[in-house]
Design a protein around this motif. Structure first.
Motif, PDB file in Angstrom:
ATOM      1  N   MET A   4      11.382  13.424  27.864  1.00 29.05           N
ATOM      2  CA  MET A   4      11.091  14.750  27.452  1.00 29.05           C
ATOM      3  C   MET A   4      11.477  16.021  28.285  1.00 29.05           C
ATOM      4  N   TYR A   5      11.404  15.660  29.808  1.00 30.05           N
ATOM      5  CA  TYR A   5      11.875  16.499  30.671  1.00 30.05           C
ATOM      6  C   TYR A   5      13.422  16.865  30.940  1.00 30.05           C
ATOM      7  N   ILE A   8      14.806  20.052  30.196  1.00 30.49           N
ATOM      8  CA  ILE A   8      14.234  21.094  31.006  1.00 30.49           C
ATOM      9  C   ILE A   8      15.326  21.267  32.117  1.00 30.49           C
ATOM     10  N   THR A  42      20.997  25.038  24.567  1.00 32.88           N
ATOM     11  CA  THR A  42      19.539  25.552  24.810  1.00 32.88           C
ATOM     12  C   THR A  42      18.697  25.648  23.545  1.00 32.88           C
ATOM     13  N   TRP A  45      17.565  22.642  21.720  1.00 37.87           N
ATOM     14  CA  TRP A  45      16.585  21.763  22.164  1.00 37.87           C
ATOM     15  C   TRP A  45      15.477  22.591  21.985  1.00 37.87           C
ATOM     16  N   ILE A  46      15.274  24.014  22.072  1.00 39.01           N
ATOM     17  CA  ILE A  46      14.121  24.794  21.708  1.00 39.01           C
ATOM     18  C   ILE A  46      13.496  24.395  20.334  1.00 39.01           C
ATOM     19  N   ILE A  48      14.229  21.703  18.566  1.00 44.56           N
ATOM     20  CA  ILE A  48      13.543  20.280  18.830  1.00 44.56           C
ATOM     21  C   ILE A  48      12.279  20.179  19.406  1.00 44.56           C
ATOM     22  N   TYR A  49      12.191  20.972  20.278  1.00 49.26           N
ATOM     23  CA  TYR A  49      10.718  21.112  21.192  1.00 49.26           C
ATOM     24  C   TYR A  49       9.681  21.622  20.245  1.00 49.26           C
ATOM     25  N   PHE A  50      10.066  22.710  19.533  1.00 47.85           N
ATOM     26  CA  PHE A  50       9.234  23.573  18.587  1.00 47.85           C
ATOM     27  C   PHE A  50       8.523  22.472  17.614  1.00 47.85           C
ATOM     28  N   LEU A  52       8.958  19.187  17.528  1.00 49.97           N
ATOM     29  CA  LEU A  52       8.199  17.979  18.074  1.00 49.97           C
ATOM     30  C   LEU A  52       6.858  18.191  18.653  1.00 49.97           C
ATOM     31  N   LEU A  53       6.568  19.416  19.120  1.00 47.94           N
ATOM     32  CA  LEU A  53       5.053  19.705  19.724  1.00 47.94           C
ATOM     33  C   LEU A  53       4.314  20.423  18.990  1.00 47.94           C
ATOM     34  N   LYS A  54       4.917  20.604  17.791  1.00 47.53           N
ATOM     35  CA  LYS A  54       3.991  21.634  16.898  1.00 47.53           C
ATOM     36  C   LYS A  54       2.891  20.666  16.153  1.00 47.53           C
TER      37      LYS A  54
END
Length: 54
Positions: A4-5, A8, A42, A45-46, A48-50, A52-54
């Motif tokens: 996950m990192y 970043i 970028t 990936w933002i 995807i993170y949005f 994934l973490l929602k």
């Protein structure tokens, strides 16, 4: 879990490259295509993170 990192880390490397080209080499305009590819990477990936973490 450490996977996950990795994006970043890639983003930090991209920002470092961007600052190096902007402040030290002063040839960022010749590398605009690479900047656009990095910003697209970028942005993806933002998103995807949005989602994934929602």
């Amino acid at each position: 879990m450490l996977r996950m990192y990795i994006p970043i880390l890639f983003f930090a490397i991209f920002i470092g490259w961007l600052l190096y080209r902007l402040l030290i080499m002063k040839d960022l305009k010749r590398n605009l295509n690479t900047v656009y590819v990095g910003l697209t990477f970028t942005g993806v990936w933002i998103l995807i993170y949005f989602f994934l973490l929602k």
